[in-house]
Scaffold this active site. Sequence first.
Site, short mmCIF file in Angstrom:
data_model
loop_
_atom_site.label_atom_id
_atom_site.label_comp_id
_atom_site.label_asym_id
_atom_site.label_seq_id
_atom_site.Cartn_x
_atom_site.Cartn_y
_atom_site.Cartn_z
N LYS A 39 -85.06 -42.85 -22.48
CA LYS A 39 -85.14 -42.05 -23.70
C LYS A 39 -86.53 -41.48 -23.94
O LYS A 39 -86.68 -40.30 -24.25
CB LYS A 39 -84.74 -42.91 -24.92
CG LYS A 39 -83.30 -43.35 -24.95
CD LYS A 39 -82.97 -44.07 -26.23
CE LYS A 39 -83.68 -45.40 -26.37
NZ LYS A 39 -83.21 -46.43 -25.43
N THR A 40 -87.54 -42.33 -23.83
CA THR A 40 -88.90 -41.88 -24.13
C THR A 40 -89.36 -40.83 -23.15
O THR A 40 -89.94 -39.80 -23.54
CB THR A 40 -89.87 -43.07 -24.14
OG1 THR A 40 -89.50 -43.98 -25.18
CG2 THR A 40 -91.30 -42.61 -24.39
N GLU A 42 -86.13 -39.21 -30.24
CA GLU A 42 -85.64 -40.35 -29.46
C GLU A 42 -84.71 -41.16 -30.34
O GLU A 42 -85.03 -41.49 -31.48
CB GLU A 42 -86.82 -41.19 -28.98
CG GLU A 42 -86.39 -42.37 -28.14
CD GLU A 42 -87.56 -43.10 -27.51
OE1 GLU A 42 -87.40 -44.30 -27.21
OE2 GLU A 42 -88.62 -42.48 -27.30
#
Length: 484
Positions: free
Chosen positions: A141-142, A185
């Site tokens: 995600k990051t 995110e």
Amino acid sequence: MRSMVEGHLEGISMSNDFSLARDSILAGRKHIHFIGIGGSGMFPLAQILHGMGFYLTGSDNNETETLEQVRQMGIPVFMGQRAENIEGADLIVHTAAIMSDNPELIAAKSSGVPVLERSELLGLVTKSYSNAVCVSGTHGKTTTSSMLAEIMRESQEDFGCVIGGKLRSIGGSGRTGNGDKMVCESCEFVDTFLKLYPDIAVILNIDADHLDYFKTMDNLKASFHKFAGNASKCLIYNGDDANTLEAVSGITGKDLITFGWCENNDYYPVINEIKGLLTTFTVYHKGEKLMDAEIHVPGKHNVLNATAAIAASRYLGISDENIVKGLSEFKGAERRFEKLAEVNGITIADDYAHHPREIEVTLQAAKGLGFKRIIAVHQPFTYSRTYTLMDDFARVLKIADLVVLTEIMGSREKNTYGVKASDLAEKIDGCVLTPTFRECLEFLESEIRPGDLVITMGCGDIYKVSHKLSKILKEERSDGTGQT
């Protein structure tokens, strides 16, 4: 931007025993207090609200580099969480990790002042953008969110973003944007991503995690199904991942776009060359060559993350030229295979990996970089995850040539499992258990030699070890005494 947020709050109903409309949440508020302001999810929100002109205060229990950045913004920070810290606040925000017996949270809930969990406030922020890209998934995600932010920055977009890691090019992990685009995110932990308002939802993958909350994979997939259904315009998802395919089954009424390695996906990459941290690849769209691109972060998994970012960027109308340039400029988010130092032939790096799959892909990527030895320094995070996935942790940590473990960081949990780091150490041949960071540093100083990669791994505060080790090595070299 503040009026933009407030304009979208009209009529929004909040959960957790209160229903507060726009006029009683942000409109007229002057002082917002953050309980746990140094958290990875809180810091970007603090950056955004500070940029909107609100007066902020915060508290935390541990000194970190993030807290120093918060102070540099002019935000007062209280160390330790006490009832008196909330004095003067007319809105209080806390993380889901704050336990119910926290004295500051108890005081907040009895103060009569509105109290929001972080994800609820974040949801209000995402609501203010007409093109909010919410990036979800167990892993990546990051990095994917950061890639999207870098692409938007290269495209001269005035975008907003909330990222779980720090991105140097934006000076942190949050950004207030006055345009219509946002990158967010979106974490599944305790269903926080269901509080968001995605226009474009991205699902990178679904793997067994947070089962202390979800209990079963079916429950986890059901939450991702709800998240996918909340997208107002488009769902972009991994067409190769069986769990994701099951989760999105039956989703209709929006554009559906797939990415993956297989050629039957709408977007798929073909790797051309991997040379150190540089990977070049070609991306195809519906079978036709689309673009040649490059990234400067290691691992095949990051090529797939980049492909997801490409699909989302193109849906937003960003040009292929700017996409390619943005990806080439991306050098990684902090704590994502972040190289901290290279001293006397020893490389020190840090990574946020805290799930077996994340550790596996990170160590496999490291194996391809030509180091003589890979020393993985891991801090297990939460008792439930360590207990439930212990055999998987042992299996993937064995990829390293040497494993060093510290004690488990329990975070929000009590150790009802009776699990210890020594239980994991016993399953890994040659594993060295160093209960404290001081013991860990002392061992590493005596052990490391030229050709080694030392990589700290975990989402707690294990990064302190790699930062301290880097500082020690640099100081030894500068005074001429450090020939390791």
